[in-house]
Design a protein around this motif. Structure first.
Motif, PDB file in Angstrom:
ATOM      1  N   PRO A   7       4.122  30.550  86.824  1.00 11.84           N
ATOM      2  CA  PRO A   7       3.210  31.554  86.280  1.00 11.84           C
ATOM      3  C   PRO A   7       3.147  32.808  87.144  1.00 11.84           C
ATOM      4  O   PRO A   7       3.416  32.771  88.343  1.00 11.84           O
ATOM      5  N   ILE A   8       2.807  33.914  86.518  1.00 11.26           N
ATOM      6  CA  ILE A   8       2.711  35.189  87.224  1.00 11.26           C
ATOM      7  C   ILE A   8       1.725  35.101  88.380  1.00 11.26           C
ATOM      8  O   ILE A   8       1.947  35.664  89.454  1.00 11.26           O
ATOM      9  N   GLU A   9       0.633  34.359  88.187  1.00 13.98           N
ATOM     10  CA  GLU A   9      -0.421  34.303  89.203  1.00 13.98           C
ATOM     11  C   GLU A   9      -0.136  33.297  90.314  1.00 13.98           C
ATOM     12  O   GLU A   9      -0.975  33.106  91.209  1.00 13.98           O
ATOM     13  N   ALA A  10       1.028  32.669  90.325  1.00 15.12           N
ATOM     14  CA  ALA A  10       1.360  31.725  91.397  1.00 15.12           C
ATOM     15  C   ALA A  10       1.333  32.428  92.748  1.00 15.12           C
ATOM     16  O   ALA A  10       1.704  33.598  92.857  1.00 15.12           O
ATOM     17  N   PRO A  11       0.875  31.749  93.824  1.00 16.33           N
ATOM     18  CA  PRO A  11       0.861  32.365  95.154  1.00 16.33           C
ATOM     19  C   PRO A  11       2.261  32.817  95.570  1.00 16.33           C
ATOM     20  O   PRO A  11       3.252  32.129  95.307  1.00 16.33           O
ATOM     21  N   ARG A  12       2.333  33.959  96.237  1.00 24.15           N
ATOM     22  CA  ARG A  12       3.613  34.567  96.589  1.00 24.15           C
ATOM     23  C   ARG A  12       3.687  34.882  98.083  1.00 24.15           C
ATOM     24  O   ARG A  12       2.669  35.073  98.742  1.00 24.15           O
ATOM     25  N   VAL A  13       4.920  34.959  98.580  1.00 18.57           N
ATOM     26  CA  VAL A  13       5.171  35.369  99.961  1.00 18.57           C
ATOM     27  C   VAL A  13       6.285  36.410  99.941  1.00 18.57           C
ATOM     28  O   VAL A  13       6.972  36.607  98.942  1.00 18.57           O
ATOM     29  N   VAL A  25      15.185  31.451  87.868  1.00 15.28           N
ATOM     30  CA  VAL A  25      15.326  31.684  86.433  1.00 15.28           C
ATOM     31  C   VAL A  25      14.028  31.378  85.694  1.00 15.28           C
ATOM     32  O   VAL A  25      13.717  32.012  84.677  1.00 15.28           O
ATOM     33  N   ASN A  26      13.244  30.428  86.222  1.00 21.53           N
ATOM     34  CA  ASN A  26      12.020  30.001  85.529  1.00 21.53           C
ATOM     35  C   ASN A  26      10.790  30.803  85.942  1.00 21.53           C
ATOM     36  O   ASN A  26       9.666  30.419  85.616  1.00 21.53           O
ATOM     37  N   ASP A  27      10.979  31.921  86.645  1.00 26.01           N
ATOM     38  CA  ASP A  27       9.843  32.725  87.104  1.00 26.01           C
ATOM     39  C   ASP A  27       9.445  33.733  86.024  1.00 26.01           C
ATOM     40  O   ASP A  27      10.279  34.506  85.536  1.00 26.01           O
ATOM     41  N   LEU A  28       8.168  33.732  85.651  1.00 23.86           N
ATOM     42  CA  LEU A  28       7.656  34.662  84.641  1.00 23.86           C
ATOM     43  C   LEU A  28       7.343  36.045  85.205  1.00 23.86           C
ATOM     44  O   LEU A  28       7.037  36.956  84.443  1.00 23.86           O
ATOM     45  N   LYS A  29       7.450  36.197  86.511  1.00 21.63           N
ATOM     46  CA  LYS A  29       7.126  37.478  87.143  1.00 21.63           C
ATOM     47  C   LYS A  29       8.412  38.201  87.559  1.00 21.63           C
ATOM     48  O   LYS A  29       9.207  37.659  88.345  1.00 21.63           O
ATOM     49  N   PRO A  79       8.096  26.287  97.472  1.00 24.17           N
ATOM     50  CA  PRO A  79       9.522  26.272  97.120  1.00 24.17           C
ATOM     51  C   PRO A  79       9.894  25.190  96.112  1.00 24.17           C
ATOM     52  O   PRO A  79      10.937  25.288  95.462  1.00 24.17           O
ATOM     53  N   SER A  80       9.064  24.189  95.943  1.00 26.40           N
ATOM     54  CA  SER A  80       9.397  23.113  95.007  1.00 26.40           C
ATOM     55  C   SER A  80       9.425  23.601  93.560  1.00 26.40           C
ATOM     56  O   SER A  80      10.088  22.998  92.707  1.00 26.40           O
ATOM     57  N   VAL A  81       8.712  24.697  93.271  1.00 31.40           N
ATOM     58  CA  VAL A  81       8.673  25.194  91.888  1.00 31.40           C
ATOM     59  C   VAL A  81       9.966  25.895  91.506  1.00 31.40           C
ATOM     60  O   VAL A  81      10.222  26.137  90.314  1.00 31.40           O
ATOM     61  N   MET A 103      14.538  45.980 102.998  1.00 28.34           N
ATOM     62  CA  MET A 103      14.344  45.646 101.592  1.00 28.34           C
ATOM     63  C   MET A 103      13.649  44.297 101.523  1.00 28.34           C
ATOM     64  O   MET A 103      14.140  43.302 102.069  1.00 28.34           O
ATOM     65  N   THR A 104      12.496  44.277 100.892  1.00 31.10           N
ATOM     66  CA  THR A 104      11.680  43.070 100.820  1.00 31.10           C
ATOM     67  C   THR A 104      11.444  42.657  99.378  1.00 31.10           C
ATOM     68  O   THR A 104      11.467  43.486  98.466  1.00 31.10           O
ATOM     69  N   ASP A 105      11.227  41.375  99.208  1.00 32.80           N
ATOM     70  CA  ASP A 105      10.778  40.826  97.928  1.00 32.80           C
ATOM     71  C   ASP A 105       9.421  40.193  98.181  1.00 32.80           C
ATOM     72  O   ASP A 105       9.329  39.118  98.790  1.00 32.80           O
ATOM     73  N   PRO A 106       8.335  40.819  97.718  1.00 33.35           N
ATOM     74  CA  PRO A 106       6.993  40.272  97.963  1.00 33.35           C
ATOM     75  C   PRO A 106       6.576  39.230  96.937  1.00 33.35           C
ATOM     76  O   PRO A 106       5.435  38.762  96.970  1.00 33.35           O
ATOM     77  N   ASP A 107       7.498  38.852  96.045  1.00 35.80           N
ATOM     78  CA  ASP A 107       7.133  38.014  94.906  1.00 35.80           C
ATOM     79  C   ASP A 107       7.756  36.622  94.936  1.00 35.80           C
ATOM     80  O   ASP A 107       7.847  35.945  93.908  1.00 35.80           O
TER      81      ASP A 107
END
Length: 242
Positions: free
Chosen positions: A105-111, A181-185, A95-97, A86-90
Motif C-alpha cells: 500500500p501507498i501508506e506502508a512505512p518507507r526508508v 512490481v507489487n508497489d502501489l506507490k 523487506p519481506s513485502v 540520488m536517493t529513493d525515499p520510497d
C-alpha cells in the motif's frame, strides 16, 4: 498584535556590517537549478535508467542501468567542487513485502536508499551526459574509483545484494531504480547536487551516501534537486497507446 516583514538582503548585509558580523550571514545563497532533461511528460525516468526493467518475463536484472543525464546551473561564487546524490525515499521499510504476492500500500512505512554517490566533482562541470557514471549492470559492482567526473562513493546495492554470492560486492557510483512490481506507490528518485567550498572532501574513497552527507557539513554553499518518478507496477505505467 505585532507584524513582521522580510528585510531586503542588501539592507540586512549593511546592518550586519554595522554590527561587525560577517556579511555571509545575511542570506542563504540561491539554490542550484538542477534538471533531469530526459523525463517523460509525466515526470518519469526513462526505462534505460532502471536497473530492473518493466514487469513481465525474463531475469530480474534486465534494465539498461544507464545513469540519467543531469544538468545544473546558478552555482555561487567560491564553488570549488560539486557532489551528487540520488536517493529513493520510497523503499518499503519491511523487506519481506518486496517478494509478497500482496500489493504494497501507498501508506506502508518507507526508508531512503542511495542509488548514486559521486563527489569531488570539478567546479567546471555543469552537466553529466547519459551513461556518464554507469552503462549496464556490473556484477559485484563498479569499482569505487576516481574518474574525470569525480570520486565514486558506495551505493545501496552493496547491502541489498550482499546475500547473493553471485552478485555480492562493493557497488559504487550509479545503479538505477528497481522498485518492487507489487508497489502501489511510484518511487520518487531524487537527484541532489551540492556546490561545495572545498575542492576535495576530507573523506575516504569508500564513502556511503550517509557518510558523504556528514562529510559535506559546513561546506555546502548551495544545493538543488530534481525528481524523476519510476514504477514497475503495470497498473501505474502508461503504455504508448494511451
Amino acid at each position: 498584535m505585532t507584524s513582521s516583514r522580510i528585510l531586503p538582503p542588501a539592507l540586512v548585509a549593511a546592518l550586519l556590517q554595522v554590527a561587525g558580523l560577517p556579511v555571509a550571514l545575511a542570506a542563504s545563497p540561491a539554490p542550484l537549478d538542477v534538471i533531469i532533461p530526459d523525463l517523460d511528460p509525466q515526470g518519469a525516468l526513462p526505462d534505460e535508467a532502471a536497473l530492473c526493467g518493466p514487469a513481465g518475463g525474463g531475469p530480474l536484472l534486465r534494465g539498461r542501468n544507464r545513469s540519467p543525464a543531469v544538468a545544473w546551473s546558478n552555482a555561487p561564487a567560491g564553488t570549488k567542487s560539486f557532489a551528487l546524490l540520488m536517493t529513493d525515499p520510497d523503499v518499503p521499510f519491511d523487506p519481506s513485502v518486496l517478494l509478497s504476492p500482496r500489493l504494497i500500500p501507498i501508506e506502508a512505512p518507507r526508508v531512503t536508499r542511495y542509488h548514486w554517490v559521486l563527489y569531488d566533482m570539478p567546479a567546471t562541470l555543469k552537466a553529466l551526459p547519459v551513461g556518464a557514471d554507469g552503462d549496464g549492470f556490473v556484477p559485484h559492482g563498479k569499482p569505487p574509483i576516481r574518474t574525470e567526473r569525480g570520486q565514486r562513493g558506495v551505493n545501496a546495492n552493496t547491502w541489498m545484494l550482499a546475500g547473493n554470492p553471485g552478485l555480492r560486492g562493493t557497488y559504487a557510483g550509479y545503479d538505477g531504480p528497481c522498485p518492487a512490481v507489487n508497489d502501489l506507490k511510484p518511487h520518487s528518485y531524487t537527484i541532489t547536487v551540492y556546490a561545495l567550498d572545498v575542492e576535495h572532501l576530507p573523506a575516504k574513497p569508500l564513502m556511503t551516501g550517509a557518510q558523504l552527507v556528514q562529510a559535506m557539513e559546513g561546506h555546502v554553499l548551495a544545493r538543488g534537486q530534481a525528481v524523476g518518478l519510476y514504477s514497475r507496477n503495470p497498473a501505474l505505467r502508461k503504455t504508448e497507446s494511451e
